[in-house]
Design a protein around this motif. Sequence first.
Motif, PDB file in Angstrom:
ATOM      1  N   THR A 196      28.234  69.485 -13.674  1.00 12.64           N
ATOM      2  CA  THR A 196      26.906  69.688 -14.244  1.00 12.64           C
ATOM      3  C   THR A 196      26.257  68.356 -14.588  1.00 12.64           C
ATOM      4  O   THR A 196      25.072  68.126 -14.299  1.00 12.64           O
ATOM      5  CB  THR A 196      26.997  70.567 -15.503  1.00 12.64           C
ATOM      6  OG1 THR A 196      27.469  71.865 -15.135  1.00 12.64           O
ATOM      7  CG2 THR A 196      25.648  70.698 -16.184  1.00 12.64           C
ATOM      8  N   SER A 253      27.762  57.792 -10.639  1.00 11.87           N
ATOM      9  CA  SER A 253      26.576  58.600 -10.356  1.00 11.87           C
ATOM     10  C   SER A 253      25.286  57.853 -10.680  1.00 11.87           C
ATOM     11  O   SER A 253      24.299  57.946  -9.944  1.00 11.87           O
ATOM     12  CB  SER A 253      26.626  59.907 -11.158  1.00 11.87           C
ATOM     13  OG  SER A 253      27.741  60.693 -10.793  1.00 11.87           O
ATOM     14  N   THR A 287      20.717  73.248 -13.899  1.00 15.78           N
ATOM     15  CA  THR A 287      20.784  72.256 -12.828  1.00 15.78           C
ATOM     16  C   THR A 287      20.069  72.721 -11.560  1.00 15.78           C
ATOM     17  O   THR A 287      19.356  71.932 -10.921  1.00 15.78           O
ATOM     18  CB  THR A 287      22.248  71.910 -12.494  1.00 15.78           C
ATOM     19  OG1 THR A 287      23.010  73.117 -12.403  1.00 15.78           O
ATOM     20  CG2 THR A 287      22.851  71.017 -13.542  1.00 15.78           C
ATOM     21  N   ASP A 288      20.244  73.998 -11.184  1.00 13.21           N
ATOM     22  CA  ASP A 288      19.609  74.451  -9.947  1.00 13.21           C
ATOM     23  C   ASP A 288      18.092  74.430 -10.053  1.00 13.21           C
ATOM     24  O   ASP A 288      17.389  74.215  -9.056  1.00 13.21           O
ATOM     25  CB  ASP A 288      20.102  75.851  -9.564  1.00 13.21           C
ATOM     26  CG  ASP A 288      19.822  76.893 -10.634  1.00 13.21           C
ATOM     27  OD1 ASP A 288      19.921  76.569 -11.832  1.00 13.21           O
ATOM     28  OD2 ASP A 288      19.509  78.043 -10.279  1.00 13.21           O
ATOM     29  N   LYS A 289      17.560  74.619 -11.281  1.00 15.98           N
ATOM     30  CA  LYS A 289      16.116  74.532 -11.483  1.00 15.98           C
ATOM     31  C   LYS A 289      15.655  73.074 -11.455  1.00 15.98           C
ATOM     32  O   LYS A 289      14.649  72.735 -10.818  1.00 15.98           O
ATOM     33  CB  LYS A 289      15.730  75.182 -12.810  1.00 15.98           C
ATOM     34  CG  LYS A 289      16.144  76.628 -12.957  1.00 15.98           C
ATOM     35  CD  LYS A 289      15.443  77.528 -11.964  1.00 15.98           C
ATOM     36  CE  LYS A 289      15.576  79.008 -12.324  1.00 15.98           C
ATOM     37  NZ  LYS A 289      16.992  79.460 -12.448  1.00 15.98           N
ATOM     38  N   ARG A 314      25.259  66.422 -11.362  1.00 15.95           N
ATOM     39  CA  ARG A 314      24.060  67.002 -10.742  1.00 15.95           C
ATOM     40  C   ARG A 314      22.809  66.694 -11.565  1.00 15.95           C
ATOM     41  O   ARG A 314      21.733  66.419 -11.002  1.00 15.95           O
ATOM     42  CB  ARG A 314      24.236  68.507 -10.566  1.00 15.95           C
ATOM     43  CG  ARG A 314      25.251  68.875  -9.491  1.00 15.95           C
ATOM     44  CD  ARG A 314      25.525  70.368  -9.455  1.00 15.95           C
ATOM     45  NE  ARG A 314      24.339  71.148  -9.088  1.00 15.95           N
ATOM     46  CZ  ARG A 314      24.299  72.479  -9.093  1.00 15.95           C
ATOM     47  NH1 ARG A 314      25.381  73.177  -9.446  1.00 15.95           N
ATOM     48  NH2 ARG A 314      23.199  73.104  -8.737  1.00 15.95           N
ATOM     49  N   ALA A 315      22.941  66.717 -12.885  1.00 12.38           N
ATOM     50  CA  ALA A 315      21.801  66.374 -13.739  1.00 12.38           C
ATOM     51  C   ALA A 315      21.398  64.915 -13.530  1.00 12.38           C
ATOM     52  O   ALA A 315      20.205  64.586 -13.489  1.00 12.38           O
ATOM     53  CB  ALA A 315      22.145  66.631 -15.203  1.00 12.38           C
ATOM     54  N   ASN A 359      21.808  63.151 -10.782  1.00 15.04           N
ATOM     55  CA  ASN A 359      21.159  63.044  -9.474  1.00 15.04           C
ATOM     56  C   ASN A 359      19.716  63.521  -9.538  1.00 15.04           C
ATOM     57  O   ASN A 359      18.815  62.901  -8.945  1.00 15.04           O
ATOM     58  CB  ASN A 359      21.947  63.839  -8.434  1.00 15.04           C
ATOM     59  CG  ASN A 359      23.270  63.167  -8.077  1.00 15.04           C
ATOM     60  OD1 ASN A 359      23.420  61.961  -8.235  1.00 15.04           O
ATOM     61  ND2 ASN A 359      24.231  63.953  -7.607  1.00 15.04           N
ATOM     62  N   ALA A 360      19.475  64.619 -10.256  1.00 11.24           N
ATOM     63  CA  ALA A 360      18.095  65.097 -10.433  1.00 11.24           C
ATOM     64  C   ALA A 360      17.282  64.082 -11.228  1.00 11.24           C
ATOM     65  O   ALA A 360      16.108  63.815 -10.905  1.00 11.24           O
ATOM     66  CB  ALA A 360      18.095  66.456 -11.129  1.00 11.24           C
ATOM     67  N   GLU A 393      16.931  70.701  -9.936  1.00 13.54           N
ATOM     68  CA  GLU A 393      17.063  70.140  -8.593  1.00 13.54           C
ATOM     69  C   GLU A 393      15.860  70.452  -7.707  1.00 13.54           C
ATOM     70  O   GLU A 393      15.747  69.892  -6.606  1.00 13.54           O
ATOM     71  CB  GLU A 393      18.362  70.633  -7.964  1.00 13.54           C
ATOM     72  CG  GLU A 393      19.578  69.919  -8.566  1.00 13.54           C
ATOM     73  CD  GLU A 393      20.912  70.575  -8.224  1.00 13.54           C
ATOM     74  OE1 GLU A 393      21.951  69.912  -8.386  1.00 13.54           O
ATOM     75  OE2 GLU A 393      20.913  71.754  -7.808  1.00 13.54           O
ATOM     76  N   ASP A 394      14.958  71.309  -8.173  1.00 14.31           N
ATOM     77  CA  ASP A 394      13.664  71.478  -7.501  1.00 14.31           C
ATOM     78  C   ASP A 394      12.766  70.348  -7.990  1.00 14.31           C
ATOM     79  O   ASP A 394      11.773  70.561  -8.684  1.00 14.31           O
ATOM     80  CB  ASP A 394      13.073  72.847  -7.824  1.00 14.31           C
ATOM     81  CG  ASP A 394      11.783  73.134  -7.051  1.00 14.31           C
ATOM     82  OD1 ASP A 394      11.377  72.279  -6.220  1.00 14.31           O
ATOM     83  OD2 ASP A 394      11.184  74.198  -7.279  1.00 14.31           O
ATOM     84  N   THR A 395      13.136  69.140  -7.654  1.00 12.39           N
ATOM     85  CA  THR A 395      12.496  67.966  -8.242  1.00 12.39           C
ATOM     86  C   THR A 395      11.032  67.817  -7.840  1.00 12.39           C
ATOM     87  O   THR A 395      10.231  67.304  -8.626  1.00 12.39           O
ATOM     88  CB  THR A 395      13.272  66.692  -7.872  1.00 12.39           C
ATOM     89  OG1 THR A 395      13.409  66.624  -6.448  1.00 12.39           O
ATOM     90  CG2 THR A 395      14.645  66.684  -8.514  1.00 12.39           C
TER      91      THR A 395
END
Length: 260
Positions: free
Chosen positions: A84, A141, A40-42, A87-88, A90-91, A44-46
């Motif tokens: 998770t 979401s 997810t953190d990767k 967040r996925a 949202n990305a 989110e670097d959309t």
Amino acid sequence: MDFGMPVLIENKNVQDNIALCRKLGLDFLELNMNLPEYQTDKLEDTAYFEELAEEADIYYTIHLDENLNIADFNSSVSDAYMETTARAINAAKLLNVPVLNMHINHGVHFTLPDRKVQLFEEYFNDYIRKFQEFKSLCEKSIGDSGIKICIENTDGFRNYEKAAIKMLLESDVFALTWDIGHSNSSSNIDEGFIMQNEGKLKHFHLHDSVGSKDHMTLGTGEIDLKARIGIARKHNCRCVIETKTIKSLEQSVLWLRKNI
């Protein structure tokens, strides 16, 4: 009808996967959240992923972590998977991703002298309540973005899983993925359930299969691929050519171009 490929373990980064996707003339790349580079953190670097996709004129779908266990009895675990997923989503909204693919976790079983007891079946009320929470979270979401969360068959849906899936499919944000290789390698045990919900098909995973062996190059197994792809076309589904090596993917694309 759009065809895509999964990220392959032979390719060490997203750039290599995108280069292969473009070389083969495919439409999209399915990012897999089981791998460290697509956590997810990767994702989110959309801006990074968006730039790569625009340059190659492709788009993404996302395969959620196969360990995703929405109904785990440990609330800390289930909450982490809920977060998770949110967040996925949202990305995915920022990346214009149309599909998130997911597996249903069978959960733990206890082996008794005369039978196996699936804990999610034994504690069904707790199980289904978690999926009701998951449904509400995903609806909130996703909103009006049009994203579909597509539930994939693996080795046979259990009865408690079918109940959860039916409940999820009442919502417009959920749909089905038909993995035709998994279907064949499990004696097509899920085909009846899938066809009962045929109108919910939005995504396909294509690979050939013989007996219990799957993820084979298209055209090398026993599946009636033209019939299955005909169903995908009927419902305007996206199709991931889900073979596991570059060579097999290249051969599968050639088979498609000659036969479909």
